[in-house]
Design a protein around this motif. Structure first.
Motif, PDB file in Angstrom:
ATOM      1  N   VAL A  63     -35.187  55.307  85.244  1.00 47.55           N
ATOM      2  CA  VAL A  63     -34.058  54.392  85.161  1.00 47.55           C
ATOM      3  C   VAL A  63     -32.837  55.167  85.660  1.00 47.55           C
ATOM      4  O   VAL A  63     -32.730  56.372  85.428  1.00 47.55           O
ATOM      5  CB  VAL A  63     -33.879  53.850  83.713  1.00 47.55           C
ATOM      6  CG1 VAL A  63     -33.613  54.952  82.725  1.00 47.55           C
ATOM      7  CG2 VAL A  63     -32.811  52.791  83.656  1.00 47.55           C
ATOM      8  N   ARG A  64     -31.968  54.498  86.391  1.00 48.05           N
ATOM      9  CA  ARG A  64     -30.778  55.169  86.939  1.00 48.05           C
ATOM     10  C   ARG A  64     -29.516  54.548  86.386  1.00 48.05           C
ATOM     11  O   ARG A  64     -29.418  53.325  86.269  1.00 48.05           O
ATOM     12  CB  ARG A  64     -30.751  55.038  88.471  1.00 48.05           C
ATOM     13  CG  ARG A  64     -31.772  55.863  89.164  1.00 48.05           C
ATOM     14  CD  ARG A  64     -31.851  55.525  90.657  1.00 48.05           C
ATOM     15  NE  ARG A  64     -33.240  55.656  91.057  1.00 48.05           N
ATOM     16  CZ  ARG A  64     -34.138  54.686  90.978  1.00 48.05           C
ATOM     17  NH1 ARG A  64     -33.796  53.485  90.617  1.00 48.05           N
ATOM     18  NH2 ARG A  64     -35.392  54.920  91.304  1.00 48.05           N
ATOM     19  N   ILE A  87     -43.028  63.959  69.333  1.00 44.48           N
ATOM     20  CA  ILE A  87     -41.616  63.980  69.734  1.00 44.48           C
ATOM     21  C   ILE A  87     -41.078  62.579  69.971  1.00 44.48           C
ATOM     22  O   ILE A  87     -39.939  62.272  69.641  1.00 44.48           O
ATOM     23  CB  ILE A  87     -41.421  64.831  71.016  1.00 44.48           C
ATOM     24  CG1 ILE A  87     -41.779  66.278  70.724  1.00 44.48           C
ATOM     25  CG2 ILE A  87     -40.007  64.718  71.543  1.00 44.48           C
ATOM     26  CD1 ILE A  87     -41.783  67.170  71.946  1.00 44.48           C
ATOM     27  N   GLY A  88     -41.866  61.723  70.580  1.00 47.34           N
ATOM     28  CA  GLY A  88     -41.390  60.393  70.953  1.00 47.34           C
ATOM     29  C   GLY A  88     -40.981  60.380  72.417  1.00 47.34           C
ATOM     30  O   GLY A  88     -41.493  61.141  73.228  1.00 47.34           O
ATOM     31  N   ARG A  89     -40.026  59.543  72.738  1.00 48.59           N
ATOM     32  CA  ARG A  89     -39.610  59.383  74.142  1.00 48.59           C
ATOM     33  C   ARG A  89     -38.682  60.517  74.557  1.00 48.59           C
ATOM     34  O   ARG A  89     -37.681  60.794  73.914  1.00 48.59           O
ATOM     35  CB  ARG A  89     -38.915  58.048  74.339  1.00 48.59           C
ATOM     36  CG  ARG A  89     -38.507  57.828  75.780  1.00 48.59           C
ATOM     37  CD  ARG A  89     -38.023  56.451  76.015  1.00 48.59           C
ATOM     38  NE  ARG A  89     -39.167  55.666  76.455  1.00 48.59           N
ATOM     39  CZ  ARG A  89     -39.116  54.394  76.738  1.00 48.59           C
ATOM     40  NH1 ARG A  89     -37.994  53.741  76.620  1.00 48.59           N
ATOM     41  NH2 ARG A  89     -40.186  53.760  77.153  1.00 48.59           N
ATOM     42  N   LEU A 114     -24.653  57.974  80.759  1.00 50.37           N
ATOM     43  CA  LEU A 114     -26.020  58.478  80.679  1.00 50.37           C
ATOM     44  C   LEU A 114     -26.458  58.570  79.218  1.00 50.37           C
ATOM     45  O   LEU A 114     -27.562  58.160  78.856  1.00 50.37           O
ATOM     46  CB  LEU A 114     -26.123  59.847  81.353  1.00 50.37           C
ATOM     47  CG  LEU A 114     -27.458  60.574  81.253  1.00 50.37           C
ATOM     48  CD1 LEU A 114     -28.570  59.773  81.925  1.00 50.37           C
ATOM     49  CD2 LEU A 114     -27.343  61.961  81.870  1.00 50.37           C
ATOM     50  N   GLN A 115     -25.585  59.092  78.379  1.00 48.48           N
ATOM     51  CA  GLN A 115     -25.886  59.203  76.955  1.00 48.48           C
ATOM     52  C   GLN A 115     -26.106  57.817  76.336  1.00 48.48           C
ATOM     53  O   GLN A 115     -27.048  57.619  75.565  1.00 48.48           O
ATOM     54  CB  GLN A 115     -24.751  59.931  76.242  1.00 48.48           C
ATOM     55  CG  GLN A 115     -25.003  60.168  74.771  1.00 48.48           C
ATOM     56  CD  GLN A 115     -23.820  60.825  74.097  1.00 48.48           C
ATOM     57  OE1 GLN A 115     -22.676  60.482  74.364  1.00 48.48           O
ATOM     58  NE2 GLN A 115     -24.093  61.780  73.238  1.00 48.48           N
ATOM     59  N   ARG A 119     -29.622  56.388  74.660  1.00 41.38           N
ATOM     60  CA  ARG A 119     -29.707  55.786  73.318  1.00 41.38           C
ATOM     61  C   ARG A 119     -30.323  54.389  73.383  1.00 41.38           C
ATOM     62  O   ARG A 119     -31.128  54.020  72.537  1.00 41.38           O
ATOM     63  CB  ARG A 119     -28.325  55.716  72.678  1.00 41.38           C
ATOM     64  CG  ARG A 119     -27.842  57.040  72.178  1.00 41.38           C
ATOM     65  CD  ARG A 119     -26.512  56.898  71.482  1.00 41.38           C
ATOM     66  NE  ARG A 119     -26.097  58.181  70.952  1.00 41.38           N
ATOM     67  CZ  ARG A 119     -24.846  58.564  70.852  1.00 41.38           C
ATOM     68  NH1 ARG A 119     -23.860  57.780  71.249  1.00 41.38           N
ATOM     69  NH2 ARG A 119     -24.557  59.755  70.370  1.00 41.38           N
ATOM     70  N   ARG A 120     -29.902  53.624  74.382  1.00 42.45           N
ATOM     71  CA  ARG A 120     -30.377  52.242  74.508  1.00 42.45           C
ATOM     72  C   ARG A 120     -31.891  52.188  74.734  1.00 42.45           C
ATOM     73  O   ARG A 120     -32.558  51.285  74.243  1.00 42.45           O
ATOM     74  CB  ARG A 120     -29.626  51.543  75.636  1.00 42.45           C
ATOM     75  CG  ARG A 120     -29.825  50.056  75.638  1.00 42.45           C
ATOM     76  CD  ARG A 120     -28.879  49.313  76.538  1.00 42.45           C
ATOM     77  NE  ARG A 120     -28.916  49.839  77.885  1.00 42.45           N
ATOM     78  CZ  ARG A 120     -27.832  49.975  78.653  1.00 42.45           C
ATOM     79  NH1 ARG A 120     -26.649  49.639  78.207  1.00 42.45           N
ATOM     80  NH2 ARG A 120     -27.944  50.445  79.876  1.00 42.45           N
ATOM     81  N   VAL A 121     -32.437  53.150  75.477  1.00 48.22           N
ATOM     82  CA  VAL A 121     -33.886  53.164  75.723  1.00 48.22           C
ATOM     83  C   VAL A 121     -34.629  54.041  74.705  1.00 48.22           C
ATOM     84  O   VAL A 121     -35.787  54.359  74.891  1.00 48.22           O
ATOM     85  CB  VAL A 121     -34.230  53.580  77.180  1.00 48.22           C
ATOM     86  CG1 VAL A 121     -33.658  52.575  78.161  1.00 48.22           C
ATOM     87  CG2 VAL A 121     -33.768  54.989  77.492  1.00 48.22           C
TER      88      VAL A 121
END
Length: 146
Positions: A63-64, A87-89, A114-115, A119-121
């Motif tokens: 994702v960009r 760990i997860g994503r 970016l941060q 967080r959103r994903v």
């Protein structure tokens, strides 16, 4: 008589207003992003959409976050994503973010967006490896509060 020209009713010294927008791209091909990388110092193949496609075979998705001023790309980063056991994503930015010029405000905006995207994903670990030849970015340290 002034040597500067301005529209009628606007002082010659009026600041130029630029419209800044952010777009998020998940498309496999992103020609405008790739063209930006080709013409920008610090931009390289590890941030291009072709690299993301090659990593897809190894379980990564991309994702960009793309920052634009007056519809021209001025910065952004490609975030590679992969889910790992325990760990997860994990989010990985290889040789990025990339910005068009040494602009602290633009870098801060890019890192902040970016941060937010991470967080959103639902990224649990975000790794950002800056460009090697990004010049001033290698000498800067920006900390974002979590």
């Amino acid at each position: 008589m002034s040597s500067q020209f301005a529209p009628q009713g606007v002082p010659a010294s009026a600041p130029t207003v630029m419209t800044e927008t952010t777009r998020v791209s998940t498309s496999a091909d992103d020609p405008p992003w790739d063209a930006f990388l080709e013409r920008t110092q610090g931009g390289g193949h590890l941030q291009c959409s072709g690299w993301a496609r090659s990593k897809a075979g190894l379980g990564w998705s991309a994702v960009r976050v793309v920052i634009q001023r007056d519809e021209q790309i001025v910065g952004g980063a490609q975030l590679l994503l992969r889910r790992l056991p325990i760990i997860g994503r994990v989010g990985l930015v290889v040789r990025g973010p990339v910005i068009e010029s040494p602009d602290d405000a633009l870098m801060f905006t890019t890192l902040t967006r970016l941060q937010s995207l991470a967080r959103r994903v639902k990224v649990s670990v975000l790794i950002v490896q800056p460009p090697m030849n990004g010049g001033w970015i290698d000498r800067k340290s920006t900390r974002l509060d979590s």
